[in-house]
Design a protein around this motif. Structure first.
Motif, mmCIF file in Angstrom:
data_model
loop_
_atom_site.group_PDB
_atom_site.id
_atom_site.type_symbol
_atom_site.label_atom_id
_atom_site.label_comp_id
_atom_site.label_asym_id
_atom_site.label_seq_id
_atom_site.Cartn_x
_atom_site.Cartn_y
_atom_site.Cartn_z
ATOM 1 N N ASN A 75 36.704 37.906 35.755
ATOM 2 C CA ASN A 75 35.803 37.725 34.617
ATOM 3 C C ASN A 75 36.590 37.667 33.308
ATOM 4 O OD1 ASN A 75 33.300 37.585 35.901
ATOM 5 N ND2 ASN A 75 33.094 39.808 35.993
ATOM 6 N N TYR A 123 30.359 35.915 45.786
ATOM 7 C CA TYR A 123 29.532 34.742 45.489
ATOM 8 C C TYR A 123 30.057 33.560 46.302
ATOM 9 C CZ TYR A 123 27.911 37.412 41.412
ATOM 10 O OH TYR A 123 27.381 38.384 40.600
ATOM 11 N N SER A 168 34.366 32.758 34.376
ATOM 12 C CA SER A 168 33.369 33.555 35.101
ATOM 13 C C SER A 168 32.944 34.742 34.246
ATOM 14 C CB SER A 168 33.946 34.042 36.432
ATOM 15 O OG SER A 168 33.079 34.994 37.026
ATOM 16 N N VAL A 195 23.303 30.469 40.976
ATOM 17 C CA VAL A 195 23.494 31.485 39.949
ATOM 18 C C VAL A 195 23.838 30.825 38.617
ATOM 19 C CG1 VAL A 195 24.841 33.500 39.255
ATOM 20 C CG2 VAL A 195 24.213 33.182 41.654
ATOM 21 N N PHE A 209 30.228 37.096 35.469
ATOM 22 C CA PHE A 209 29.205 37.551 36.403
ATOM 23 C C PHE A 209 29.423 39.026 36.743
ATOM 24 C CE2 PHE A 209 29.990 33.015 37.650
ATOM 25 C CZ PHE A 209 28.848 32.492 37.069
#
Length: 251
Positions: free
Chosen positions: A51, A120, A113, A87, A115
């Motif tokens: 992330n 995922y 990213s 998503v 999330f």
């Protein structure tokens, strides 16, 4: 997580084989045979998506048709691993470069990213154009792990952010304190005023006793009294000596 990564590599290989086997059918249907397989770099062998960072995946592309095609873009999407519910889509990267027949190349694809950490399904595809028609080829379809970046005490960006935020909060707190908190008033020392008017000399000493402190007046009175007594004794001594001389003269 390692199991999912190996499964992803296996599925990618299967997709590559399926595209190669299905090439004659696609050629007859009018779609040029373009193969694409994506894989994470060697420094990310387990396929971790971090992330807040730029994540890189590399696509190996090969044009097995007898026609020239144009690589339009590369894009992707994240899905729920169990329900396959979408998503979020990743940002498409436009290329617009030609891919000649029989040619092959490798292209990087960067994506971000943001999330919740977990597993995922990541789907990466390539779009190319041939004879005015756009075709899509799946390059990656596997389970990946979204993780948070590793913290470090030597992260300059993190320390800079902390310092800026601390400075802003400190300035705001000081402004609120000086604005809404009453400040203590400074005490003023009273100034002794000088006597108004002219001072007139009274008595033999030439001064007014009302301006002299009382204890100084007492001392001066005592000194005057002792001085008067001393002078009286000397006077009486002189007079007694004179009278004695007079008596001796009469005799």
């Amino acid at each position: 997580m390692r199991l999912f990564s190996f499964i992803g590599l296996f599925l990618g290989s299967v997709a590559f084989v399926q595209n190669a086997v299905a090439s004659p059918v696609d050629a007859e249907a009018g779609e040029p045979v373009v193969l694409a397989v994506a894989a994470f770099p060697e420094d990310n062998a387990f396929g971790h998506v971090v992330n807040g960072e730029r994540n890189k995946i590399i696509l190996a592309i090969e044009n097995k048709s007898d026609r020239n095609v144009t690589l339009k873009n590369i894009a992707g999407s994240f899905h729920h691993p169990e329900t396959n519910k979408l998503v979020k889509n990743t940002t498409a990267l436009n290329y617009g470069i030609p891919l000649l027949e029989g040619a092959s190349m490798q292209l990087p694809y960067m994506f971000h990213s943001e999330f919740k950490p977990g597993d995922y399904r990541l789907n990466i595809w390539l779009e190319h154009v041939a004879d005015g028609q756009t075709f899509r080829v799946t390059a990656y379809d596997s389970i990946v792990s979204v993780v948070e970046p590793e913290g470090s005490w030597l992260d300059l960006k993190l320390w800079t952010t902390y310092l800026i935020v601390s400075g802003l909060l400190g300035g705001l707190a000081f402004y609120l304190y000086t604005t809404f908190v009453p400040q203590p008033k400074k005490r003023k020392t009273p100034q002794v005023s000088a006597p108004v008017g002219t001072v007139t000399a009274t008595g033999a000493g030439g001064y007014q006793e009302e301006w002299i402190p009382e204890h100084h007046l007492k001392k001066s009175k005592k000194s005057k009294a002792s001085g008067a007594a001393t002078s009286g004794d000397e006077t009486s001594g002189v007079e007694s000596g004179t009278e004695g001389r007079r008596r001796k003269g009469k005799k």
